[in-house]
Design an enzyme around this catalytic site. Structure first.
Site, PDB file in Angstrom:
ATOM      1  N   MET A 269     -73.503 -24.948  -5.729  1.00 56.45           N
ATOM      2  CA  MET A 269     -73.245 -23.546  -6.052  1.00 56.45           C
ATOM      3  C   MET A 269     -72.261 -23.429  -7.209  1.00 56.45           C
ATOM      4  SD  MET A 269     -73.944 -20.467  -5.477  1.00 56.45           S
ATOM      5  CE  MET A 269     -73.213 -19.208  -6.500  1.00 56.45           C
ATOM      6  N   ASN A 271     -70.030 -21.267  -8.331  1.00 55.42           N
ATOM      7  CA  ASN A 271     -68.849 -20.395  -8.308  1.00 55.42           C
ATOM      8  C   ASN A 271     -67.963 -20.640  -9.535  1.00 55.42           C
ATOM      9  OD1 ASN A 271     -69.631 -19.953  -5.477  1.00 55.42           O
ATOM     10  ND2 ASN A 271     -68.811 -22.013  -5.211  1.00 55.42           N
ATOM     11  N   GLU A 304     -75.355 -26.695 -12.405  1.00 56.73           N
ATOM     12  CA  GLU A 304     -74.250 -25.804 -12.024  1.00 56.73           C
ATOM     13  C   GLU A 304     -73.328 -25.549 -13.213  1.00 56.73           C
ATOM     14  OE1 GLU A 304     -74.957 -24.405  -9.402  1.00 56.73           O
ATOM     15  OE2 GLU A 304     -76.307 -25.921  -8.574  1.00 56.73           O
ATOM     16  N   GLU A 326     -81.822 -18.336 -12.775  1.00 61.87           N
ATOM     17  CA  GLU A 326     -82.287 -19.612 -12.214  1.00 61.87           C
ATOM     18  C   GLU A 326     -83.393 -20.267 -13.047  1.00 61.87           C
ATOM     19  OE1 GLU A 326     -80.507 -21.118 -10.360  1.00 61.87           O
ATOM     20  OE2 GLU A 326     -79.325 -19.634  -9.274  1.00 61.87           O
TER      21      GLU A 326
HETATM   22  C1  7MF Z   1     -80.906 -27.673  -9.464  1.00 59.94           C
HETATM   23  O1  7MF Z   1     -79.268 -22.353  -8.118  1.00 59.94           O
HETATM   24  C2  7MF Z   1     -81.909 -26.750  -9.325  1.00 59.94           C
HETATM   25  C3  7MF Z   1     -81.861 -25.842  -8.294  1.00 59.94           C
HETATM   26  C4  7MF Z   1     -78.279 -21.283  -5.488  1.00 59.94           C
HETATM   27  C5  7MF Z   1     -78.581 -22.347  -4.482  1.00 59.94           C
HETATM   28  C6  7MF Z   1     -78.428 -24.116  -6.737  1.00 59.94           C
HETATM   29  O2  7MF Z   1     -77.237 -23.163  -8.576  1.00 59.94           O
HETATM   30  C7  7MF Z   1     -78.118 -22.861  -7.525  1.00 59.94           C
HETATM   31  C8  7MF Z   1     -77.451 -21.771  -6.654  1.00 59.94           C
HETATM   32  C9  7MF Z   1     -80.935 -23.114  -4.087  1.00 59.94           C
HETATM   33  C10 7MF Z   1     -82.042 -23.872  -4.410  1.00 59.94           C
HETATM   34  C11 7MF Z   1     -81.990 -24.747  -5.490  1.00 59.94           C
HETATM   35  C12 7MF Z   1     -80.818 -24.864  -6.243  1.00 59.94           C
HETATM   36  C13 7MF Z   1     -79.689 -24.082  -5.922  1.00 59.94           C
HETATM   37  C14 7MF Z   1     -79.762 -23.202  -4.819  1.00 59.94           C
HETATM   38  C15 7MF Z   1     -80.817 -25.819  -7.385  1.00 59.94           C
HETATM   39  C16 7MF Z   1     -79.813 -26.747  -7.554  1.00 59.94           C
HETATM   40  C17 7MF Z   1     -79.852 -27.646  -8.573  1.00 59.94           C
HETATM   41  N1  7MF Z   1     -77.147 -20.629  -7.507  1.00 59.94           N
HETATM   42 BR1  7MF Z   1     -81.047 -21.962  -2.641  1.00 59.94          BR
HETATM   43 ZN    ZN Z   2     -79.032 -22.318 -10.029  1.00 62.10          ZN
END
Ligand code: 7MF
Ligand code: ZN
Length: 880
Positions: A269, A271, A304, A326
């Protein structure tokens, strides 16, 4: 649980801005695992859409309200209303200073959303709507404000106290508690808030940005993991440098903190300045992490970090816009990994993932556009479609506009929207305006679900030396949308002669063009006429997978062999090998269904044998070409999914190839043995990947068990150990049980390695695995409260092991439904992911349909079922 009763659908068209402006927010957290006391202070003033009588509506869940005061005066009952979902302060008129005191109970929080314990520390997860379990607050991404956060806790239990931004003050209280005040200078939405409190070790490094800012980089982990952070730290430094070099984007604070936890619902995450990671994406050492883990860590650390600009500095207006941050950030992390390693291998892996997981989602009961129009539970919309198809849509802008045009669009996007919460339309407008192009038609990719089918036909006119390529498209109806319109599809292509030479590409009225170009299909059908084509060419289509579609062209096997050997584009060479293998497997599924003998087309052998003899090409690429299409993707090709047939036919093709090519497989396997100790260079990783693909073929031959035993005994790294263990366990080797014991004894105290031990056993093909999974969930190292364990056992079994989950007696479904129900009472988000295993249930034979339907109905009838699981199950049941 408030969400059980909610079940309300949220619609994108109903968006309206929050009627208040939040000038700033101050918090004081008196932290304790049993009861944490939260003091909130908000400065509010009327904003757009405000009416004088307006109430102040704040989200809040699973909290105890102690006190509310407006402008210094405590409110009487009647001046506010508080229910299970919100606190409403009535008649607040001009706003002012709102103070709230509330209590939360982290210890009881098993959903891992809000403030919760992990090991001996406490941490938060807010995205998408978890902040409302921490404080009464407008928990929506378009309300952005500056946070001033004071954390107070017992010094000995919680020596480390972290939040977003910069630590500006700290001190001691005389009761053994201490405090730290954090101020984040950037306005942010509540979903980017984080706090961490506990006794953690810290690994520190630093980075100097290109304008000279010194940034302290810190990774916090539990003390025993102190020595497993160096790869994550290197990955962070590479990410920071890459974003400067490729996107011109610099980090904007003096501190970048990462905290690793074993208890996390997702990967990580973003943050603001306090990323929280699943420890799987931080901790690595050669003896505990595989090459895939190393690459996963680099990719997720990058992802991230890249969110700091694409997500944090510019965020989403509402959760329907999730793909804005995303899809774009996945595209950026894909490009990062491509620039760091082999671009072709990365592209192949991403396309494999898209096809085996996103394509099925888009043809099932949860089908939705990358920008959905409605949802019940937002956490169910963190999907392969929003992320991976979303990244494909961003990649198409890049294909259409080129790197320079794309970067110009990015610059305009930041110029216009830095510090704001915006929509996908704003992104599209920035791309269009920066390039002076009209992207109106392109915008349909945001609105339409389903995988388009692109059909191509060639017609050669010898006399005129002219080749006509006719393209047409059709998107089949999906569960959410019966009507489909044509999309704008960029098709990167080339033409080859029969001897594998590239032909110049001259459309009518053009001089010659380089040997690859992008043609655009922007209506249902379109023809492209290529001139000066001296012989009937073989078209190479959808190079680098230039659009997320299913391509159909009537290639002969000889055409595919030619493309596989000679195309300029590594992706299309791989694709040709996959198509050959896929045809061969599906033909055998059919033979098996008709009780005919299975057979291998001898023409496949020289094609695969050439791969093994190829000493020029990157071994990682050869490994990809030798890897047969997965069972999920093959299932996607069949109207009625023949689970056992797919498995048997794939195994037959693999085993026939292995036995015919045993000698070259064995020789290549031997030649790839690493000459020295483990190293993580891309070249060494590539050798290990090909060597272990050879081993997986050799497991089908008499030589296999010997190779795997030796490799298991002598390996100095987890990549090779795990490949050997998997080979032994999957083939039911006599030594498998002892190898599992050795592995367990050595790694029983390492949670991440034990996840692998569980996953190998849960992934053994065949119905016998149902009983094994029933045992695994009773193993002392298993815990249904830990998402990584759930994914390693139940997730691997239900989502990645078709012949076990779909055991014909329904035992797999029963066991799985029991676990979904048990898990739902503890962690609805993870339970909902597991419940997705039924999504294709109508595509199976009658017997399996009935068995799955009865488990779906049983889950649906569970009292107290969460909104999360309920949405998934009801969508599935609604398919009939
Ligand atoms: C690479 O998107 C690709 C996707 C939400 C939580 C991480 O940074 C995020 C968060 C979920 C599903 C896939 C990923 C993430 C989340 C993710 C992580 C790394 N904002 Br739910
Ligand atoms: Zn993400």
């Amino acid at each position: 649980m408030s969400k059980e009763t909610a079940g309300n659908t949220v619609y994108r068209k109903n968006y309206s801005p929050y009627p208040w402006r939040l000038l700033q927010a101050k918090f004081r957290f008196e932290i304790d695992a049993e009861t944490t006391r939260v003091f909130t202070e908000m400065e509010l003033e009327p904003g757009g859409g405000h009416s004088k009588a307006a109430d102040i509506e704040l989200d809040g869940q699973d909290m105890e309200l102690v006190r509310v005061a407006l402008n210094g005066r405590a409110l009487e009952p009647g001046e506010f209303t508080c229910d299970a979902e919100r606190l409403v302060v009535h008649g607040a008129k001009a706003g002012g200073r709102l103070e709230i005191e509330s209590l939360i109970h982290p210890q009881n929080n098993t959903a891992l959303e809000g403030l919760y314990p992990s090991g001996k520390f406490l941490l938060t997860q807010c995205e998408a709507e978890g902040f409302r379990k921490i404080a009464y607050f407008p928990d929506r991404p378009d309300v952005m404000t500056r946070y001033d956060v004071t954390l107070v806790a017992d010094r000995s239990r919680f020596p480390v106290l972290l939040s977003n931004g910069n630590p500006v003050e700290s001190g001691e209280l005389d009761d053994g508690r201490h405090w730290v005040r954090w101020v984040d200078p950037f306005a942010k939405p509540s979903y980017l808030f984080a706090l961490v409190a506990g006794d953690l070790a810290c690994v520190e490094d630093h980075f100097t940005t290109r304008s000279g800012r010194e940034v302290a980089l810190r990774i916090y982990v539990e003390h025993e993991n102190f020595d497993k952070c160096s790869h994550a730290m290197e990955s962070l430094i590479h990410s920071m440098k890459w974003d400067e070099d490729r996107f011109g984007l610099e980090y904007d604070l003096d501190i970048y903190n990462i905290v690793a936890t074993n208890d996390f619902n997702m990967g990580a995450m973003e943050n603001k300045s306090l990323n929280i990671f699943n420890s799987k994406y931080v901790l690595a050492s050669p003896d505990t992490a595989t090459d895939a883990d190393y690459q996963g860590i680099e990719g997720v650390i990058g992802h991230e970090y890249f969110h700091n600009w694409t997500g944090n500095r510019v965020t989403c207006q509402d959760w329907f816009q999730l793909t804005l941050k995303e899809g774009l950030t996945v595209f950026r992390d894909q490009e990062f990994s491509s620039d760091m390693h082999s671009r072709a291998v990365k592209r192949i892996q991403d396309v494999r993932d898209l096809r085996s997981r996103q394509f099925p989602e888009d043809s099932g009961p949860m089908a939705h556009p990358i920008r959905p129009d409605k949802y019940k539970e937002i956490s169910n919309f963190y999907t392969m479609t929003v992320y991976q198809k979303g990244a494909e849509v961003i990649r198409m802008y890049h294909t259409l506009l080129g790197e320079d045009g794309f970067q110009a669009g990015m610059r305009l996007y930041f110029e216009r929207h830095d510090g704001a919460a915006v929509t996908c339309d704003d992104f599209l407008a920035a791309m269009a305006d920066a390039n002076g192009v009209d992207l109106e038609l392109f915008s349909r990719w945001y609105a339409q679900s389903g995988t388009p089918e692109l059909s191509a036909r060639g017609d050669y006119d010898q006399a005129a030396c002219r080749f006509t390529l006719q393209l047409s498209q059709k998107t089949p109806p999906t569960y959410d949308q019966p009507e489909k319109k044509p999309l704008l599809i960029p098709v990167s292509m080339g033409l080859l002669t029969r001897s594998g030479e590239a032909l110049p590409l001259a459309l009518e009225g053009e001089e010659g063009h380089p040997e690859t170009r992008v043609i655009i299909l922007d209506r249902e059908e379109k023809s492209f006429v290529f001139n000066n084509v001296p012989e009937h060419p073989v078209p190479s289509l959808l190079r680098d997978f230039s659009a997320p579609v299913k391509l159909d062209y009537p290639y002969s096997n000889a055409d595919l062999a030619l493309l596989m050997a000679h195309d300029r584009n590594a992706f299309t060479r791989w694709e040709a090998a996959q198509t050959l293998a896929q045809r061969e497997i599906l033909a055998n599924v059919e033979r098996r269904a008709k009780n005919q003998a299975l057979q291998l087309d001898p023409a496949l052998v020289p094609a695969f044998s050439a791969l093994l003899d190829d000493m020029e090409t990157d071994p990682a690429l050869i490994a990809e070409a030798l890897s047969l299409p997965g069972e999920e993707y093959l299932a996607e090709m069949m109207p009625v999914i023949d689970v056992d047939g797919i498995h048997a036919a794939r195994k037959f093709v693999k085993s026939s190839l292995a036995n015919t090519l045993e000698k070259p497989l064995f020789d290549r396997y031997r030649s790839l043995l690493s000459p020295g100790p483990y190293d993580k260079s891309p070249a060494s990783m590539a050798r290990r990947s090909l060597r272990n693909v050879c081993l997986s073929y050799l497991m089908e031959t008499a030589a296999g068990i010997g190779c795997a035993n030796e490799q298991f005994a002598t390996s100095d790294n987890m990549t090779d150990s795990l490949a050997a263990l998997r080979g032994l366990v999957w083939s039911g080797a006599p030594s498998a049980a002892a190898a599992l014991d050795t592995f367990e004894n050595r790694w029983q105290h390492d949670a991440l390695v034990m996840d692998k031990w569980f996953a190998i056993q849960a992934s053994v093909p065949g119905p016998g695995t149902v009983g094994r999974v029933a045992e695994l969930v009773r193993h002392p190292a298993f815990s249904i409260r830990n998402p990584n364990k759930v994914r390693s056992v139940i997730g691997v079994f239900a989502l990645m092991n078709p012949t076990a989950f779909h055991a014909s007696d329904g035992s797999g479904y029963r066991l799985h439904a029991d676990k979904v129900i048990e898990l739902d009472a503890l962690n609805p988000q993870v339970a909902a992911r597991m419940a997705g295993a039924y999504n294709a249930w109508t595509r199976y034979d009658d017997r399996r349909r009935e068995l799955m339907k009865s488990q779906l109905s049983r889950i649906a009838a569970t009292t107290g079922l969460s909104g999360d699981v309920s949405e998934i199950i009801h969508n599935a049941l609604g398919m009939e």
